[in-house]
Design a protein around this motif. Structure first.
Motif, PDB file in Angstrom:
ATOM      1  N   VAL A 155       0.855  -1.184   0.000  1.00  0.00           N
ATOM      2  CA  VAL A 155       0.000   0.000   0.000  1.00  0.00           C
ATOM      3  C   VAL A 155       0.893   1.236   0.000  1.00  0.00           C
ATOM      4  O   VAL A 155       1.706   1.412   0.900  1.00  0.00           O
ATOM      5  CB  VAL A 155      -0.929   0.020   1.226  1.00  0.00           C
ATOM      6  N   LYS A 156       0.744   2.075  -1.036  1.00  0.00           N
ATOM      7  CA  LYS A 156       1.462   3.344  -1.089  1.00  0.00           C
ATOM      8  C   LYS A 156       0.477   4.434  -0.695  1.00  0.00           C
ATOM      9  O   LYS A 156      -0.617   4.524  -1.253  1.00  0.00           O
ATOM     10  CB  LYS A 156       2.000   3.606  -2.492  1.00  0.00           C
ATOM     11  N   VAL A 157       0.888   5.272   0.276  1.00  0.00           N
ATOM     12  CA  VAL A 157       0.019   6.323   0.796  1.00  0.00           C
ATOM     13  C   VAL A 157       0.707   7.674   0.644  1.00  0.00           C
ATOM     14  O   VAL A 157       1.877   7.837   1.003  1.00  0.00           O
ATOM     15  CB  VAL A 157      -0.314   6.080   2.288  1.00  0.00           C
ATOM     16  N   TYR A 158      -0.027   8.639   0.120  1.00  0.00           N
ATOM     17  CA  TYR A 158       0.449  10.008  -0.010  1.00  0.00           C
ATOM     18  C   TYR A 158       0.620  10.611   1.376  1.00  0.00           C
ATOM     19  O   TYR A 158      -0.281  10.495   2.219  1.00  0.00           O
ATOM     20  CB  TYR A 158      -0.569  10.818  -0.816  1.00  0.00           C
ATOM     21  N   ARG A 159       1.759  11.252   1.610  1.00  0.00           N
ATOM     22  CA  ARG A 159       2.032  11.861   2.920  1.00  0.00           C
ATOM     23  C   ARG A 159       2.427  13.326   2.733  1.00  0.00           C
ATOM     24  O   ARG A 159       3.258  13.656   1.891  1.00  0.00           O
ATOM     25  CB  ARG A 159       3.173  11.130   3.626  1.00  0.00           C
ATOM     26  N   TYR A 160       1.819  14.192   3.516  1.00  0.00           N
ATOM     27  CA  TYR A 160       2.121  15.620   3.483  1.00  0.00           C
ATOM     28  C   TYR A 160       1.487  16.273   4.694  1.00  0.00           C
ATOM     29  O   TYR A 160       0.401  15.890   5.125  1.00  0.00           O
ATOM     30  CB  TYR A 160       1.564  16.261   2.205  1.00  0.00           C
ATOM     31  N   LEU A 193       0.582  20.232   5.925  1.00  0.00           N
ATOM     32  CA  LEU A 193       0.546  21.654   5.599  1.00  0.00           C
ATOM     33  C   LEU A 193       1.443  22.420   6.566  1.00  0.00           C
ATOM     34  O   LEU A 193       1.383  22.217   7.771  1.00  0.00           O
ATOM     35  CB  LEU A 193      -0.898  22.173   5.700  1.00  0.00           C
ATOM     36  N   GLY A 194       2.289  23.267   6.025  1.00  0.00           N
ATOM     37  CA  GLY A 194       3.163  24.079   6.855  1.00  0.00           C
ATOM     38  C   GLY A 194       4.469  23.407   7.244  1.00  0.00           C
ATOM     39  O   GLY A 194       5.344  24.034   7.829  1.00  0.00           O
ATOM     40  N   ASP A 195       4.629  22.142   6.923  1.00  0.00           N
ATOM     41  CA  ASP A 195       5.863  21.420   7.210  1.00  0.00           C
ATOM     42  C   ASP A 195       6.812  21.615   6.033  1.00  0.00           C
ATOM     43  O   ASP A 195       6.397  21.632   4.886  1.00  0.00           O
ATOM     44  CB  ASP A 195       5.558  19.931   7.404  1.00  0.00           C
ATOM     45  N   ASP A 196       8.085  21.759   6.314  1.00  0.00           N
ATOM     46  CA  ASP A 196       9.068  21.968   5.257  1.00  0.00           C
ATOM     47  C   ASP A 196       9.328  20.711   4.421  1.00  0.00           C
ATOM     48  O   ASP A 196       9.864  20.792   3.323  1.00  0.00           O
ATOM     49  CB  ASP A 196      10.391  22.469   5.838  1.00  0.00           C
ATOM     50  N   GLN A 197       8.960  19.557   4.948  1.00  0.00           N
ATOM     51  CA  GLN A 197       9.190  18.306   4.218  1.00  0.00           C
ATOM     52  C   GLN A 197       8.248  18.242   3.015  1.00  0.00           C
ATOM     53  O   GLN A 197       7.056  18.514   3.115  1.00  0.00           O
ATOM     54  CB  GLN A 197       8.948  17.109   5.132  1.00  0.00           C
ATOM     55  N   ALA A 198       8.809  17.890   1.879  1.00  0.00           N
ATOM     56  CA  ALA A 198       8.011  17.799   0.653  1.00  0.00           C
ATOM     57  C   ALA A 198       7.043  16.623   0.722  1.00  0.00           C
ATOM     58  O   ALA A 198       7.254  15.668   1.466  1.00  0.00           O
ATOM     59  CB  ALA A 198       8.936  17.641  -0.548  1.00  0.00           C
ATOM     60  N   ALA A 199       6.000  16.728  -0.073  1.00  0.00           N
ATOM     61  CA  ALA A 199       5.053  15.617  -0.182  1.00  0.00           C
ATOM     62  C   ALA A 199       5.798  14.397  -0.702  1.00  0.00           C
ATOM     63  O   ALA A 199       6.711  14.506  -1.517  1.00  0.00           O
ATOM     64  CB  ALA A 199       3.923  15.992  -1.121  1.00  0.00           C
ATOM     65  N   HIS A 200       5.402  13.228  -0.212  1.00  0.00           N
ATOM     66  CA  HIS A 200       6.041  11.983  -0.623  1.00  0.00           C
ATOM     67  C   HIS A 200       5.064  10.831  -0.423  1.00  0.00           C
ATOM     68  O   HIS A 200       3.959  11.026   0.075  1.00  0.00           O
ATOM     69  CB  HIS A 200       7.333  11.742   0.168  1.00  0.00           C
ATOM     70  N   TYR A 201       5.460   9.650  -0.804  1.00  0.00           N
ATOM     71  CA  TYR A 201       4.648   8.449  -0.618  1.00  0.00           C
ATOM     72  C   TYR A 201       5.384   7.500   0.314  1.00  0.00           C
ATOM     73  O   TYR A 201       6.590   7.304   0.176  1.00  0.00           O
ATOM     74  CB  TYR A 201       4.387   7.746  -1.954  1.00  0.00           C
TER      75      TYR A 201
END
Length: 102
Positions: A3-8, A10-18
């Motif tokens: 299972v790949k899940v989108y992670r993000y 708001l306001g966090d410096d870490q880029a969106a990732h899976y």
């Protein structure tokens, strides 16, 4: 099942990732996407954010809408099939955290 899940967040410096998770699954289980999210949250990553059985758990309220393998589906009633699952928010521009949109 992978299972790949989108992670993000708001306001966090870490880029969106899976993030990828391996979960036990059998075709006869008739698990829903919500069951998969619950398993990940309880057993693998308690920081996962999603609308958990928010109001009805019967596909009526629509709050648990997510993209399942590219198609908008209700997590509480959508049965999982196959060996891979991709879960994303329905609108990435409005993501507050992971699969939750504002």
């Amino acid at each position: 099942m992978i299972v790949k899940v989108y992670r993000y967040t708001l306001g966090d410096d870490q880029a969106a990732h899976y993030d990828s998770f391996e979960i036990p699954y059998c075709e006869e289980d008739e698990a829903t996407v919500m069951d998969v999210l619950d398993y990940i949250s309880v057993h693998l990553d308690h920081t996962l954010s999603y609308y958990k059985h928010s109001a009805c758990n019967h596909g009526i309220c629509g709050r648990c809408l997510v993209k399942v393998n590219g198609e908008n589906k209700l997590a509480c009633i959508t049965k999982v099939k196959g060996e891979q699952l991709l879960l994303e928010p329905v609108n990435k521009e409005k993501v507050m955290k992971d699969l939750i949109i504002g």
